[in-house]
Design a protein around this motif. Structure first.
Motif, mmCIF file in Angstrom:
data_model
loop_
_atom_site.group_PDB
_atom_site.id
_atom_site.type_symbol
_atom_site.label_atom_id
_atom_site.label_comp_id
_atom_site.label_asym_id
_atom_site.label_seq_id
_atom_site.Cartn_x
_atom_site.Cartn_y
_atom_site.Cartn_z
ATOM 1 N N PHE A 107 -83.273 -47.094 9.386
ATOM 2 C CA PHE A 107 -82.734 -46.358 10.532
ATOM 3 C C PHE A 107 -83.524 -45.076 10.762
ATOM 4 C CE2 PHE A 107 -79.180 -44.888 13.256
ATOM 5 C CZ PHE A 107 -78.962 -46.077 13.929
ATOM 6 N N ILE A 108 -83.849 -44.394 9.658
ATOM 7 C CA ILE A 108 -84.656 -43.176 9.786
ATOM 8 C C ILE A 108 -86.080 -43.536 10.204
ATOM 9 C CG2 ILE A 108 -85.615 -41.213 8.520
ATOM 10 C CD1 ILE A 108 -83.084 -41.287 6.769
ATOM 11 N N GLY A 109 -86.649 -44.570 9.552
ATOM 12 C CA GLY A 109 -88.010 -44.971 9.886
ATOM 13 C C GLY A 109 -88.151 -45.431 11.325
ATOM 14 N N MET A 110 -87.119 -46.094 11.834
ATOM 15 C CA MET A 110 -87.159 -46.587 13.205
ATOM 16 C C MET A 110 -87.312 -45.445 14.206
ATOM 17 S SD MET A 110 -84.244 -48.851 15.124
ATOM 18 C CE MET A 110 -82.964 -48.042 14.164
ATOM 19 N N TYR A 111 -86.639 -44.327 13.925
ATOM 20 C CA TYR A 111 -86.686 -43.211 14.865
ATOM 21 C C TYR A 111 -87.871 -42.283 14.632
ATOM 22 C CZ TYR A 111 -82.290 -44.646 16.827
ATOM 23 O OH TYR A 111 -81.318 -45.366 17.471
ATOM 24 N N ILE A 112 -88.678 -42.569 13.599
ATOM 25 C CA ILE A 112 -89.960 -41.885 13.437
ATOM 26 C C ILE A 112 -91.087 -42.742 13.988
ATOM 27 C CG2 ILE A 112 -91.645 -41.010 11.780
ATOM 28 C CD1 ILE A 112 -89.373 -40.162 9.986
ATOM 29 N N PHE A 113 -91.158 -43.987 13.511
ATOM 30 C CA PHE A 113 -92.287 -44.839 13.865
ATOM 31 C C PHE A 113 -92.093 -45.562 15.189
ATOM 32 C CE2 PHE A 113 -92.610 -44.284 9.281
ATOM 33 C CZ PHE A 113 -93.935 -43.910 9.167
ATOM 34 N N ASN A 135 -82.255 -51.570 18.951
ATOM 35 C CA ASN A 135 -82.647 -50.174 19.075
ATOM 36 C C ASN A 135 -84.097 -50.042 19.520
ATOM 37 O OD1 ASN A 135 -80.487 -50.425 16.858
ATOM 38 N ND2 ASN A 135 -80.358 -48.271 17.422
ATOM 39 N N ALA A 136 -84.935 -51.022 19.188
ATOM 40 C CA ALA A 136 -86.319 -50.999 19.644
ATOM 41 C C ALA A 136 -86.392 -51.008 21.167
ATOM 42 C CB ALA A 136 -87.085 -52.195 19.074
ATOM 43 N N LEU A 137 -85.448 -51.706 21.798
ATOM 44 C CA LEU A 137 -85.386 -51.734 23.262
ATOM 45 C C LEU A 137 -85.010 -50.360 23.816
ATOM 46 C CD1 LEU A 137 -85.257 -53.144 26.038
ATOM 47 C CD2 LEU A 137 -82.926 -53.845 25.470
ATOM 48 N N LEU A 138 -84.053 -49.702 23.166
ATOM 49 C CA LEU A 138 -83.634 -48.377 23.634
ATOM 50 C C LEU A 138 -84.783 -47.379 23.534
ATOM 51 C CD1 LEU A 138 -80.089 -48.097 21.988
ATOM 52 C CD2 LEU A 138 -80.756 -49.186 24.146
ATOM 53 N N ILE A 139 -85.538 -47.443 22.442
ATOM 54 C CA ILE A 139 -86.668 -46.534 22.279
ATOM 55 C C ILE A 139 -87.739 -46.827 23.329
ATOM 56 C CG2 ILE A 139 -88.523 -45.832 20.709
ATOM 57 C CD1 ILE A 139 -86.587 -46.423 18.394
ATOM 58 N N ALA A 140 -87.987 -48.113 23.582
ATOM 59 C CA ALA A 140 -88.975 -48.483 24.599
ATOM 60 C C ALA A 140 -88.579 -47.947 25.973
ATOM 61 C CB ALA A 140 -89.123 -50.003 24.651
ATOM 62 N N ARG A 141 -87.296 -48.037 26.295
ATOM 63 C CA ARG A 141 -86.852 -47.535 27.593
ATOM 64 C C ARG A 141 -86.972 -46.011 27.672
ATOM 65 N NH1 ARG A 141 -82.257 -50.014 27.956
ATOM 66 N NH2 ARG A 141 -83.067 -51.680 29.287
ATOM 67 N N GLU A 142 -86.652 -45.320 26.586
ATOM 68 C CA GLU A 142 -86.731 -43.862 26.583
ATOM 69 C C GLU A 142 -88.159 -43.383 26.787
ATOM 70 O OE1 GLU A 142 -85.621 -39.907 26.377
ATOM 71 O OE2 GLU A 142 -84.404 -41.696 26.675
ATOM 72 N N ARG A 157 -98.124 -52.500 22.432
ATOM 73 C CA ARG A 157 -97.271 -51.543 21.729
ATOM 74 C C ARG A 157 -95.834 -52.070 21.627
ATOM 75 N NH1 ARG A 157 -99.351 -45.974 21.465
ATOM 76 N NH2 ARG A 157 -101.530 -46.017 22.114
ATOM 77 N N SER A 158 -95.358 -52.733 22.666
ATOM 78 C CA SER A 158 -94.001 -53.281 22.626
ATOM 79 C C SER A 158 -93.913 -54.473 21.672
ATOM 80 C CB SER A 158 -93.552 -53.697 24.030
ATOM 81 O OG SER A 158 -93.318 -52.540 24.827
ATOM 82 N N LEU A 159 -94.965 -55.264 21.585
ATOM 83 C CA LEU A 159 -94.997 -56.340 20.595
ATOM 84 C C LEU A 159 -95.000 -55.759 19.180
ATOM 85 C CD1 LEU A 159 -97.576 -58.763 22.255
ATOM 86 C CD2 LEU A 159 -95.147 -59.215 21.881
ATOM 87 N N SER A 160 -95.701 -54.655 19.001
ATOM 88 C CA SER A 160 -95.708 -53.972 17.704
ATOM 89 C C SER A 160 -94.303 -53.539 17.315
ATOM 90 C CB SER A 160 -96.642 -52.760 17.758
ATOM 91 O OG SER A 160 -96.603 -52.026 16.560
ATOM 92 N N ALA A 161 -93.591 -52.918 18.256
ATOM 93 C CA ALA A 161 -92.218 -52.494 17.981
ATOM 94 C C ALA A 161 -91.309 -53.683 17.735
ATOM 95 C CB ALA A 161 -91.690 -51.652 19.146
#
Length: 305
Positions: free
Chosen positions: A133-139, A264-271, A94-98
């Motif tokens: 930016f919008i897609g990043m916070y959805i997908f 930002n992908a890192l921030l989402i992964a941490r959250e 999943r992290s490779l996908s992001a």
């Protein structure tokens, strides 16, 4: 070509400096990285979205066409990253996908587009930045929630939409549609927070590297980096052709999709308590390698019609 390398140097050097200072700080002092990430995700990033949407002139028809091309490219890149994970641990897949699917169309994509295409290309790159930016916070959240949560669809939706960036984007689009301009005091406050977003994001990457050391660059990390920097623009080219984008729009899309992994992908992964080491490794390696790959893409852009 000299201008492209100059632009890349002007963009990447500040990234290295800010992230490096974050790494130095994390190596010297214990820092609560989750708090830093949440300040960015829940406060600064929504402010940046609101600021950009309210200030950027966007033509609806062109925005929809570019947005559709971006969405298709994003989904295929996410799938490619997941497949690169092979039969490895689910968290790493999943992290490779992001890492492959979420790219830096903002602080890197915008200035490179301006240097490459001028103002006309920059305006189209801004549309893609908004879409990404919008897609990043959805997908981004979807990558870590779909298929989990006991199979409960409501749990999945809550996981995808609990970040405020999506709701802020919807509100900002509504304000634009109604031609409502918030009071100047509010817009100035939002702009101040928006300006703090990029430094905080880069510091977050540095903090991750400083606390965990230089990431291990295994085969999957190299493959994911190649998928992001080479596979990304190839997928964008195919998607743009499929949707019959104009030559300029197609070139802007391909250039955007050649950017490295967004921090930002890192921030989402941490959250979402995911594999942050993998995302940080892809983000770091792809950012450094992009100096050469972006220059190659820019060289080939005139042949894309």
């Amino acid at each position: 070509m000299a201008l492209v390398f100059e632009a890349l140097g002007n963009v990447i050097l500040p990234v290295v400096i800010v992230a490096g200072l974050g790494a130095f700080l994390a190596a010297k002092f214990p820092i609560d990285q989750l708090t830093v990430s949440r300040i960015t995700l829940y406060l600064l990033s929504p402010a940046l979205i609101l600021d950009v949407i309210l200030k950027t002139p966007v033509k609806a028809a062109e925005a929809l066409q570019l947005g559709a091309a971006y969405l298709l490219t994003l989904l295929l890149c996410l799938l490619l990253g997941y497949l690169i994970g092979g039969r490895g641990p689910e968290d790493r897949r999943r992290s490779l996908s992001a890492g492959v699917g979420i790219w830096n169309s903002g602080n890197m994509g915008l200035p490179i587009a301006l240097f490459t295409f001028g103002q006309a290309g920059f305006e189209r790159a801004t549309v893609l930045f908004l879409a990404s930016f919008i897609g990043m916070y959805i997908f981004g959240p979807a990558v870590y929630t779909v298929g989990r949560g006991g199979g409960d669809p409501l749990s999945v939706l809550r996981g995808m939409f609990r970040l405020p960036a999506i709701w802020v984007a919807a509100g900002a689009i509504l304000l634009r549609a109604l031609h409502v301009q918030p009071p100047e005091g509010i817009t100035r406050g939002v702009a101040l927070m928006a300006q703090a977003t990029l430094p905080m994001v880069l510091l977050a990457l540095g903090l991750q590297l400083g606390s965990g050391g230089w990431p291990r660059l295994g085969t999957r990390i190299w493959l994911a980096t190649a998928a992001r920097l080479i596979g990304g623009p190839l997928i964008a080219l195919a998607c743009g052709k499929l949707l019959h984008l104009s030559a300029l729009n197609l070139q802007v899309l391909v250039l955007s999709a050649s950017m490295p992994t967004a921090v930002n992908a890192l921030l989402i992964a941490r959250e979402y308590h995911a594999d942050t080491q993998t995302v940080a490794a892809v983000a770091t390696l792809s950012t450094l390698a992009s100096v050469l790959t972006i220059a190659a893409v820019v060289t080939l852009l005139p042949f894309i019609r």
